[in-house]
Design a protein around this motif. Structure first.
Motif, PDB file in Angstrom:
ATOM      1  N   LEU A  60     -76.369   1.032  30.172  1.00 22.44           N
ATOM      2  CA  LEU A  60     -77.306   1.833  29.367  1.00 22.44           C
ATOM      3  C   LEU A  60     -78.598   0.633  29.355  1.00 22.44           C
ATOM      4  N   SER A  61     -79.623   1.148  29.835  1.00 21.03           N
ATOM      5  CA  SER A  61     -80.932   0.585  30.578  1.00 21.03           C
ATOM      6  C   SER A  61     -82.066   1.121  30.490  1.00 21.03           C
ATOM      7  N   SER A  62     -83.237   0.918  29.707  1.00 23.33           N
ATOM      8  CA  SER A  62     -84.744   1.463  29.965  1.00 23.33           C
ATOM      9  C   SER A  62     -85.033   2.024  30.721  1.00 23.33           C
ATOM     10  N   ALA A  63     -85.706   2.504  31.369  1.00 23.41           N
ATOM     11  CA  ALA A  63     -86.291   3.768  32.299  1.00 23.41           C
ATOM     12  C   ALA A  63     -87.119   3.255  32.204  1.00 23.41           C
ATOM     13  N   PRO A  64     -88.835   3.465  33.069  1.00 22.77           N
ATOM     14  CA  PRO A  64     -90.243   3.548  33.385  1.00 22.77           C
ATOM     15  C   PRO A  64     -90.331   5.076  32.266  1.00 22.77           C
ATOM     16  N   GLY A  65     -90.905   4.340  31.638  1.00 23.32           N
ATOM     17  CA  GLY A  65     -92.152   5.733  31.374  1.00 23.32           C
ATOM     18  C   GLY A  65     -91.573   5.928  29.790  1.00 23.32           C
ATOM     19  N   GLY A  66     -90.725   5.205  29.134  1.00 20.80           N
ATOM     20  CA  GLY A  66     -90.017   5.431  28.145  1.00 20.80           C
ATOM     21  C   GLY A  66     -88.744   5.995  27.166  1.00 20.80           C
ATOM     22  N   GLY A  67     -88.426   6.045  28.776  1.00 23.14           N
ATOM     23  CA  GLY A  67     -86.553   6.920  28.371  1.00 23.14           C
ATOM     24  C   GLY A  67     -85.773   6.127  28.704  1.00 23.14           C
ATOM     25  N   LEU A  68     -84.507   5.845  28.742  1.00 26.83           N
ATOM     26  CA  LEU A  68     -82.995   6.059  28.901  1.00 26.83           C
ATOM     27  C   LEU A  68     -82.426   5.948  30.185  1.00 26.83           C
ATOM     28  N   ARG A  69     -81.789   5.621  31.263  1.00 29.48           N
ATOM     29  CA  ARG A  69     -80.810   4.820  32.007  1.00 29.48           C
ATOM     30  C   ARG A  69     -79.139   4.618  31.288  1.00 29.48           C
ATOM     31  N   LEU A  70     -78.917   5.718  32.053  1.00 25.74           N
ATOM     32  CA  LEU A  70     -77.018   5.480  31.982  1.00 25.74           C
ATOM     33  C   LEU A  70     -77.241   5.263  32.699  1.00 25.74           C
ATOM     34  N   THR A  71     -75.753   4.443  33.416  1.00 22.65           N
ATOM     35  CA  THR A  71     -75.606   3.932  34.987  1.00 22.65           C
ATOM     36  C   THR A  71     -73.875   4.334  34.935  1.00 22.65           C
ATOM     37  N   THR A  72     -73.241   5.001  35.471  1.00 20.49           N
ATOM     38  CA  THR A  72     -71.809   5.290  35.116  1.00 20.49           C
ATOM     39  C   THR A  72     -70.943   4.584  36.018  1.00 20.49           C
ATOM     40  N   ALA A  73     -69.697   4.854  35.800  1.00 21.83           N
ATOM     41  CA  ALA A  73     -68.364   4.458  37.589  1.00 21.83           C
ATOM     42  C   ALA A  73     -67.312   5.344  37.069  1.00 21.83           C
ATOM     43  N   SER A  74     -67.718   7.363  37.064  1.00 19.68           N
ATOM     44  CA  SER A  74     -66.363   7.977  36.521  1.00 19.68           C
ATOM     45  C   SER A  74     -65.015   7.203  37.212  1.00 19.68           C
ATOM     46  N   ALA A  75     -65.209   6.609  38.663  1.00 23.13           N
ATOM     47  CA  ALA A  75     -63.772   6.020  39.312  1.00 23.13           C
ATOM     48  C   ALA A  75     -63.075   5.063  38.018  1.00 23.13           C
ATOM     49  N   SER A  76     -63.604   5.135  37.550  1.00 20.86           N
ATOM     50  CA  SER A  76     -62.830   3.532  36.411  1.00 20.86           C
ATOM     51  C   SER A  76     -62.097   4.386  35.927  1.00 20.86           C
ATOM     52  N   ALA A  77     -62.617   6.032  34.978  1.00 20.32           N
ATOM     53  CA  ALA A  77     -62.379   6.744  34.332  1.00 20.32           C
ATOM     54  C   ALA A  77     -63.298   7.922  33.671  1.00 20.32           C
ATOM     55  N   PRO A  78     -63.059   9.275  34.464  1.00 18.82           N
ATOM     56  CA  PRO A  78     -63.642  10.050  34.103  1.00 18.82           C
ATOM     57  C   PRO A  78     -63.916  10.856  32.804  1.00 18.82           C
ATOM     58  N   ALA A  79     -62.960  10.657  31.467  1.00 19.63           N
ATOM     59  CA  ALA A  79     -62.745  11.189  30.684  1.00 19.63           C
ATOM     60  C   ALA A  79     -63.624   9.711  29.779  1.00 19.63           C
ATOM     61  N   ALA A  80     -63.712   8.431  29.800  1.00 19.99           N
ATOM     62  CA  ALA A  80     -64.332   7.773  29.155  1.00 19.99           C
ATOM     63  C   ALA A  80     -65.848   7.784  30.007  1.00 19.99           C
ATOM     64  N   THR A  81     -66.012   8.268  31.075  1.00 26.49           N
ATOM     65  CA  THR A  81     -67.742   7.947  30.681  1.00 26.49           C
ATOM     66  C   THR A  81     -68.115   8.990  30.727  1.00 26.49           C
ATOM     67  N   GLU A  82     -67.620  10.674  30.281  1.00 25.63           N
ATOM     68  CA  GLU A  82     -68.183  11.738  29.932  1.00 25.63           C
ATOM     69  C   GLU A  82     -68.243  12.166  28.562  1.00 25.63           C
ATOM     70  N   LEU A  83     -66.965  11.362  27.840  1.00 22.87           N
ATOM     71  CA  LEU A  83     -67.506  10.267  26.766  1.00 22.87           C
ATOM     72  C   LEU A  83     -68.565  10.191  26.091  1.00 22.87           C
ATOM     73  N   VAL A  84     -68.735   8.562  27.304  1.00 26.57           N
ATOM     74  CA  VAL A  84     -69.953   8.302  26.740  1.00 26.57           C
ATOM     75  C   VAL A  84     -71.381   8.922  27.201  1.00 26.57           C
ATOM     76  N   ASP A  85     -71.514   9.653  28.123  1.00 28.10           N
ATOM     77  CA  ASP A  85     -72.630  10.672  28.143  1.00 28.10           C
ATOM     78  C   ASP A  85     -72.848  11.400  27.147  1.00 28.10           C
ATOM     79  N   GLN A  86     -71.509  11.927  26.620  1.00 24.77           N
ATOM     80  CA  GLN A  86     -71.875  13.049  25.608  1.00 24.77           C
ATOM     81  C   GLN A  86     -72.312  11.466  24.034  1.00 24.77           C
ATOM     82  N   VAL A  87     -71.800  11.251  23.993  1.00 25.53           N
ATOM     83  CA  VAL A  87     -72.363  10.682  23.062  1.00 25.53           C
ATOM     84  C   VAL A  87     -73.875   9.832  23.183  1.00 25.53           C
ATOM     85  N   LEU A  88     -73.794   9.284  23.974  1.00 27.44           N
ATOM     86  CA  LEU A  88     -75.417   8.531  24.215  1.00 27.44           C
ATOM     87  C   LEU A  88     -76.173   9.853  24.563  1.00 27.44           C
TER      88      LEU A  88
END
Length: 350
Positions: A95-123
């Protein structure tokens, strides 16, 4: 026609009862391990990276951590180190700050799709509550032909299964404990050759044949050969010391506990506490991690999986050789020198 001799019940009943009890115990353990581990996945401490200097992203992660233990922030010195942590499979997302005041979430679903989906939902929910737009980018996606990311696990299961079945087949044919170091060396060489062939066959099936992955087939074949050889040598060592009864212990280690604890069906953070770290040392878990690293992550996180499988292989080789020196030679010494080897003699070392 000659009739088979009637064997007294007292001669066959104890051994038969012991085999049935052992099989019952393995089947019960199988049910308990698989159902207990996989029936209700409960994610906890799913790692997400963040740079120390990124106050906005750190504040969001701190708020999430304060509300739930589902996400565990992992802090890095700078954004580059956080990105390296993502591709090295230390975290599932950054998770990192994006230009313009938002956030950027960079994932790697190849590690575990269920885990990255969970992170996406929670964050995603946390960003909405903080009135911050969230951009999501999947830096290392799974193949479209494997949307759930299960092919590495199934391939690992096939490799491990093939390894210990080969060892068991040789034990049934020639005896579980070799009678000399020469025979032990021949068994090791045969299993090594078999491992190379199965490694290539498995990589070919999921590559050119089924077209799941169209790249890194040689690396996949090498990973498979190492996994097959490791499983085969572990089985050969245990069977060398315990005879065919050792096959039950091998199944317990590699299948009953190994498969649910591999992190292949669910990420380790989704498993019960007693299984969460198992993928770091058991053969199926190491194999699954190695295959993912070879196919998706440019072999960046192959160090420990390769090292762990090599260690298992070395322990297996040493175990088989010592069993040969202790049990094999002792059994050979008890056999009269004039007696020609038979199939019964070959199995008498059990």
């Amino acid at each position: 026609m000659d009739e088979e001799p009637d064997i007294p019940v007292r001669d066959w009943l104890p051994r038969t009862a012991a085999l049935l009890v052992g099989t019952l115990a393995l089947a019960s353990a199988f049910i308990a391990a698989y159902v207990g581990a996989l029936h209700q996945p409960t994610p906890r401490d799913v790692p997400v990276g963040v740079a120390l200097g990124d106050q906005r992203a750190r504040a969001v992660l701190a708020a999430v951590r304060g509300a739930t233990d589902t996400i565990r922030p992992v802090e890095y010195d700078d954004p580059e180190a956080a990105d390296d942590g993502l591709t090295a499979r230390e975290v599932y997302a950054v998770l990192s700050s994006a230009p313009g005041g938002g956030l950027r979430l960079t994932t790697a679903s190849a590690s575990a799709p269920a885990a990255t989906e969970l992170v996406d939902q929670v964050l995603g929910q946390a960003a909405r509550q903080a009135n911050l737009p969230l951009q999501v980018t999947d830096e290392v996606p799974v193949e479209g032909s494997d949307p759930r990311g299960l092919v590495p696990f199934y391939l690992a299961v096939g490799y491990v299964l093939g390894g210990y079945l080969a060892s068991t087949a040789l034990g049934l044919k020639t005896g579980t404990t070799p009678r000399s170091l020469r025979r032990a060396g021949l068994r090791i060489a045969a299993l090594a050759a078999y491992a190379v062939v199965l490694g290539v066959v498995g990589a070919t099936i999921v590559g050119p044949v089924l077209d799941v992955w169209d790249h890194d087939v040689p690396a996949l074949a090498a990973a498979g050969a190492l996994a097959v050889f490791a499983a085969a040598m572990v089985a050969a060592a245990v069977q060398g010391w315990l005879g065919l009864l050792g096959t039950g212990l091998v199944i317990l280690l590699l299948v009953v506990l190994g498969n649910p604890g591999s992190g292949g069906v669910y990420a380790p953070e989704f498993l019960p506490g007693w299984l969460r770290g198992m993928h770091r040392w058991n053969v199926p878990g190491l194999t699954t991690d190695l295959i993912k690293s070879a196919v998706y992550f440019d072999r960046r996180s192959t160090g420990w999986p390769v090292g762990g499988l090599v260690l298992w292989t070395a322990l297996g080789v040493v175990g088989l050789l010592t069993a040969t020196l202790v049990r094999g030679r002792r059994s050979a010494a008890r056999r009269p020198a004039s007696t020609a080897p038979t199939s019964t003699d070959a199995r008498s070392a059990e």
